[in-house]
Scaffold this motif. Structure first.
Motif, PDB file in Angstrom:
ATOM      1  N   ASN A 142     -90.250 -77.839  44.954  1.00 34.35           N
ATOM      2  CA  ASN A 142     -90.804 -77.016  43.868  1.00 34.35           C
ATOM      3  C   ASN A 142     -89.781 -75.971  43.399  1.00 34.35           C
ATOM      4  OD1 ASN A 142     -90.951 -75.349  46.087  1.00 34.35           O
ATOM      5  ND2 ASN A 142     -92.962 -74.508  45.580  1.00 34.35           N
TER       6      ASN A 142
ATOM      7  N   MET B  76     -88.081 -73.675  44.784  1.00 34.51           N
ATOM      8  CA  MET B  76     -88.120 -72.272  45.207  1.00 34.51           C
ATOM      9  C   MET B  76     -86.766 -71.807  45.708  1.00 34.51           C
ATOM     10  SD  MET B  76     -91.090 -71.092  44.477  1.00 34.51           S
ATOM     11  CE  MET B  76     -91.669 -69.690  45.442  1.00 34.51           C
TER      12      MET B  76
ATOM     13  N   TYR C 184     -84.262 -69.220  43.755  1.00 32.79           N
ATOM     14  CA  TYR C 184     -84.182 -67.758  43.848  1.00 32.79           C
ATOM     15  C   TYR C 184     -83.136 -67.283  44.840  1.00 32.79           C
ATOM     16  CZ  TYR C 184     -88.456 -68.198  41.258  1.00 32.79           C
ATOM     17  OH  TYR C 184     -89.354 -68.543  40.302  1.00 32.79           O
TER      18      TYR C 184
ATOM     19  N   GLU D 242     -79.435 -66.902  45.755  1.00 31.55           N
ATOM     20  CA  GLU D 242     -78.234 -66.906  44.924  1.00 31.55           C
ATOM     21  C   GLU D 242     -77.165 -67.884  45.405  1.00 31.55           C
ATOM     22  OE1 GLU D 242     -75.919 -63.153  43.489  1.00 31.55           O
ATOM     23  OE2 GLU D 242     -78.088 -62.869  43.393  1.00 31.55           O
TER      24      GLU D 242
ATOM     25  N   GLU E  42     -91.831 -73.776  35.443  1.00 35.54           N
ATOM     26  CA  GLU E  42     -93.222 -73.334  35.522  1.00 35.54           C
ATOM     27  C   GLU E  42     -94.178 -74.530  35.466  1.00 35.54           C
ATOM     28  OE1 GLU E  42     -91.006 -71.816  33.512  1.00 35.54           O
ATOM     29  OE2 GLU E  42     -90.847 -69.868  34.510  1.00 35.54           O
TER      30      GLU E  42
ATOM     31  N   ARG F 189     -94.173 -76.544  38.733  1.00 28.02           N
ATOM     32  CA  ARG F 189     -94.895 -75.928  39.851  1.00 28.02           C
ATOM     33  C   ARG F 189     -96.399 -76.012  39.698  1.00 28.02           C
ATOM     34  NH1 ARG F 189     -90.865 -71.052  39.953  1.00 28.02           N
ATOM     35  NH2 ARG F 189     -89.131 -72.035  41.051  1.00 28.02           N
ATOM     36  N   LYS F 190     -96.865 -76.241  38.481  1.00 31.98           N
ATOM     37  CA  LYS F 190     -98.299 -76.436  38.328  1.00 31.98           C
ATOM     38  C   LYS F 190     -98.712 -77.765  38.942  1.00 31.98           C
ATOM     39  CE  LYS F 190     -98.338 -73.365  34.491  1.00 31.98           C
ATOM     40  NZ  LYS F 190     -97.895 -73.220  33.100  1.00 31.98           N
TER      41      LYS F 190
ATOM     42  N   MET G 292     -97.679 -74.871  46.736  1.00 29.86           N
ATOM     43  CA  MET G 292     -97.020 -74.538  47.996  1.00 29.86           C
ATOM     44  C   MET G 292     -97.862 -73.552  48.790  1.00 29.86           C
ATOM     45  SD  MET G 292     -93.175 -73.145  48.682  1.00 29.86           S
ATOM     46  CE  MET G 292     -92.333 -74.247  49.806  1.00 29.86           C
TER      47      MET G 292
ATOM     48  N   PHE H 100     -97.602 -71.064  52.137  1.00 28.83           N
ATOM     49  CA  PHE H 100     -96.521 -70.440  52.892  1.00 28.83           C
ATOM     50  C   PHE H 100     -96.899 -70.252  54.365  1.00 28.83           C
ATOM     51  CE2 PHE H 100     -95.942 -69.513  48.500  1.00 28.83           C
ATOM     52  CZ  PHE H 100     -94.580 -69.463  48.291  1.00 28.83           C
TER      53      PHE H 100
ATOM     54  N   ASN I 246    -100.407 -65.177  52.303  1.00 22.54           N
ATOM     55  CA  ASN I 246     -99.976 -64.133  51.374  1.00 22.54           C
ATOM     56  C   ASN I 246    -100.897 -64.016  50.166  1.00 22.54           C
ATOM     57  OD1 ASN I 246     -99.234 -66.592  50.369  1.00 22.54           O
ATOM     58  ND2 ASN I 246     -97.168 -66.026  49.774  1.00 22.54           N
TER      59      ASN I 246
ATOM     60  N   GLY J  16    -104.033 -68.785  39.128  1.00 21.80           N
ATOM     61  CA  GLY J  16    -103.241 -69.909  38.616  1.00 21.80           C
ATOM     62  C   GLY J  16    -103.825 -70.479  37.340  1.00 21.80           C
TER      63      GLY J  16
ATOM     64  N   ARG K 256    -106.303 -71.420  46.428  1.00 25.65           N
ATOM     65  CA  ARG K 256    -105.558 -70.918  45.264  1.00 25.65           C
ATOM     66  C   ARG K 256    -104.601 -71.989  44.753  1.00 25.65           C
ATOM     67  NH1 ARG K 256    -102.030 -65.819  46.914  1.00 25.65           N
ATOM     68  NH2 ARG K 256    -100.714 -67.368  47.907  1.00 25.65           N
ATOM     69  N   THR K 257    -103.995 -72.713  45.702  1.00 24.97           N
ATOM     70  CA  THR K 257    -103.055 -73.772  45.336  1.00 24.97           C
ATOM     71  C   THR K 257    -103.784 -74.965  44.718  1.00 24.97           C
ATOM     72  OG1 THR K 257    -101.654 -73.076  47.160  1.00 24.97           O
ATOM     73  CG2 THR K 257    -101.250 -75.260  46.255  1.00 24.97           C
TER      74      THR K 257
END
Ligand SMILES: Nc1ncnc2c1ncn2[C@@H]1O[C@H](COP(=O)(O)OP(=O)(O)O)[C@@H](O)[C@H]1O
Ligand SMILES: [Mg+2]
Lengths: 251, 285
Positions: A51, A53, A56, A58, A81, A84-85, A89, A91, A95, A108, A160-161
């Motif tokens: 996905n 991630m 992010y 560097e 974006e 990822r829909k 994911m 974690f 969170n 979402g 939520r996912t």
């Protein structure tokens, strides 16, 4: 059987450090694939590829291709974006957002522009039911998500996912912060979910991999050592390293 | 005596010394406040709050001063909040590590150290003269907004920084863009901290005198302002003006006005503390 995802000649670097070495692997649709291996072998790095991630970080650099439904998700014209829909994911540490239970699950959907209250209510309810949390929270939807227990919070994060209806769900040690009872609930849930979702789960727990996954991939220092049906890996592994790891001789 | 006993005594001694130092500050403050209350508290009544200024001390009131202060506070707030928060978001979320933001950062720290009278000169030149606002409430508000802008920027950045990375990652993983993540997750979660900074900034602005005198706020304003383009006075200027008169009656007036000003700033600081505690309780990572 259909291949949902595929890694083709994938190597990952953090600056000069190579975290994954030329991985080739495909994932079956509507199955649970477990990624196992000692700490630092690259499981999370690998999972985050699907996905994007890692974008992010560097120092991150990728060689090779990640294909989802035969399309390279690192192509320039891919909108991250939207990607990822389709790929949720969960974690390692729960969170939840510091908002109400309802708003956590609705978030979402809201960012996709869904404003209709009735639709939101239906979808939130469905997601909470899928995550086996509905009965516990149906009277407290306006309460802060932070009042829930750790296990409930993690199921909320799963809900939520699921609310945005992805086809793939990535999970990075989703039960490592939970007690055994909460872990059992989440495991049962994952087992249920594979009817509709393609699931990739990183786990430290051999028993868990054995219980819930259809396929298991063993990683060691950035290499994919062995990948096969779970029952095969756990009863008759081809490599000594795999054998040693699953029997707990090194970890 | 052995060594650890000596150390124990040294410990104690330093402890008392610390208490003593803390008390000095508190005692002096208490003395001043007590003194002012003694002088001024009996002077405060409805007439004092609602009367226009006057040459006769016993007739003079602070209506134009506190109304002016409120005008100034409201407009300073309206200017500094969007500017300060937007700058904080840029520096913390977007501009990180760019040459421009490094330059800005150094200058923001520098700005926080510039004496307020200099801001007055800046305001006089830019807002009063170049932009033609005259010595109006608007010019005063812009000047004070510049003065307290660093406070809002710095506290906004701190508040944004305090939002855990896991929240941002969770939001990104659900398919939200950077701006959606900032707007829907990061800003609400840092609201308490930002608000605290804003209130502290505003309560600083309420007490400022020098820059407003420089831009030409008047000591004697015989009417309450009715638009942001009107001339104005504020409580600290009124106090300054009364204190500089020889008659004792005016000193009493000044003491009474100081009490009103103190009540306003203490209340605002109290609100800031309240919000900080409330939000910290609600968001307990
Ligand atoms: N952000 C990062 N920057 C540099 N190196 C990293 C970063 N993340 C992980 N690594 C390194 O990559 C390797 C694999 O890490 P990770 O994917 O987290 O392993 P696992 O999840 O299997 O424990 C480790 O050696 C780790 O130190
Ligand atoms: Mg990991």
């Amino acid at each position: 059987m259909k291949n949902k995802l595929e890694a083709k000649n994938v190597s990952v670097f953090y600056d000069d450090f190579q975290a994954l070495n030329n991985i080739n692997m495909s994932f079956e649709e509507n199955a649970v694939t477990a990624l196992i291996g000692p700490s630092g072998c690259g499981k999370s790095t690998y999972l985050r590829l699907f996905n994007r991630m890692n974008d992010y970080i560097e120092s991150f650099r990728l060689e090779g291709e990640i294909l989802i439904d035969k399309k390279n998700i690192y192509n320039k014209n891919i909108i991250v974006e939207d990607l990822r829909k389709n790929i949720g994911m969960v974690f390692q540490k729960p969170n939840p957002f510091p908002k109400s239970i309802f708003e956590n699950v609705a978030y979402g959907l809201r960012i996709q522009g869904i404003k209709n209250k009735a639709i939101l209510r239906i979808k939130v309810r469905k997601a909470l039911q899928q995550a086996a949390l509905w009965d516990e929270v149906k009277n407290d939807l306006d309460k802060s998500a932070l009042t829930l227990s750790g296990g409930q919070q993690q199921r909320l994060c799963i809900a939520r996912t699921l609310a945005v209806e992805p086809s793939i769900v990535l999970m990075d040690e989703p039960t490592s912060a939970l007690d055994p009872i909460a872990t059992a609930k989440v495991e049962k849930l994952i087992y249920e979910l594979k009817k509709e979702y393609t699931i990739i789960i990183v786990t430290h727990n051999m028993q868990q991999a054995k219980r819930i996954s259809d396929y298991t991939a063993f990683f060691y220092m950035g290499d994919l050592i062995e990948y096969n049906k779970t029952e095969h890996i756990f009863t008759n592994p081809t490599h000594d390293r795999t054998q040693n790891y699953i029997t707990g001789r090194f970890g | 005596m052995n060594n650890s006993k000596v150390n124990r005594i040294k410990d104690k001694a330093f402890n008392y010394f610390g208490i003593f130092c803390t008390l000095i500050g508190l005692v002096i403050l208490a003395f001043f406040i007590g003194n002012i209350f003694y002088d001024g508290i009996t002077r405060i009544d409805w007439d004092f709050l609602t009367a226009l200024p006057s040459r006769k001390a016993e007739k003079a009131g602070i209506l134009t001063a506190w109304v002016g202060s409120i005008w100034i506070v409201v407009f300073t707030f309206l200017i500094v909040v969007p500017l300060g928060i937007a700058a904080g978001i840029y520096l913390e979320e977007y501009g990180k590590k760019s040459k421009l933001s490094e330059l800005l950062e150094v200058n923001i720290s520098n700005l926080a150290g510039v004496p307020s009278v200099i801001y007055g000169l800046l305001g006089l030149e830019i807002f009063v003269r170049v932009l033609g606002m005259g010595n109006s409430i608007l010019a005063g508000s812009f000047t004070l907004a510049l003065l307290v802008l660093p406070i809002v920027i710095v506290s906004s950045r701190e508040a944004l920084k305090a939002v855990p990375k896991s929240i941002r990652l969770a939001s990104f993983a659900l398919g939200s863009s950077k701006w959606q993540t900032i707007w829907h997750q990061v800003l609400p979660a840092s609201f308490g901290g930002i608000l605290t900074g804003v209130i502290l900034a505003i309560s600083r602005a309420v007490g400022e005198t020098a820059p407003l005198i420089v831009i030409g706020a008047l000591a004697y304003v015989p009417f309450t302002p009715s638009s942001p383009m009107d001339e104005f006075t504020v409580l600290p200027i009124q106090i300054f003006n009364w204190i500089s008169r020889p008659q004792h009656e005016f000193t009493v007036n000044a003491a009474a006005a100081i009490i009103v000003l103190l009540i306003i700033t203490f209340t605002m600081n109290g609100i800031a503390v309240y919000f900080r505690n409330k939000w910290q309780k609600k968001i307990n990572w």
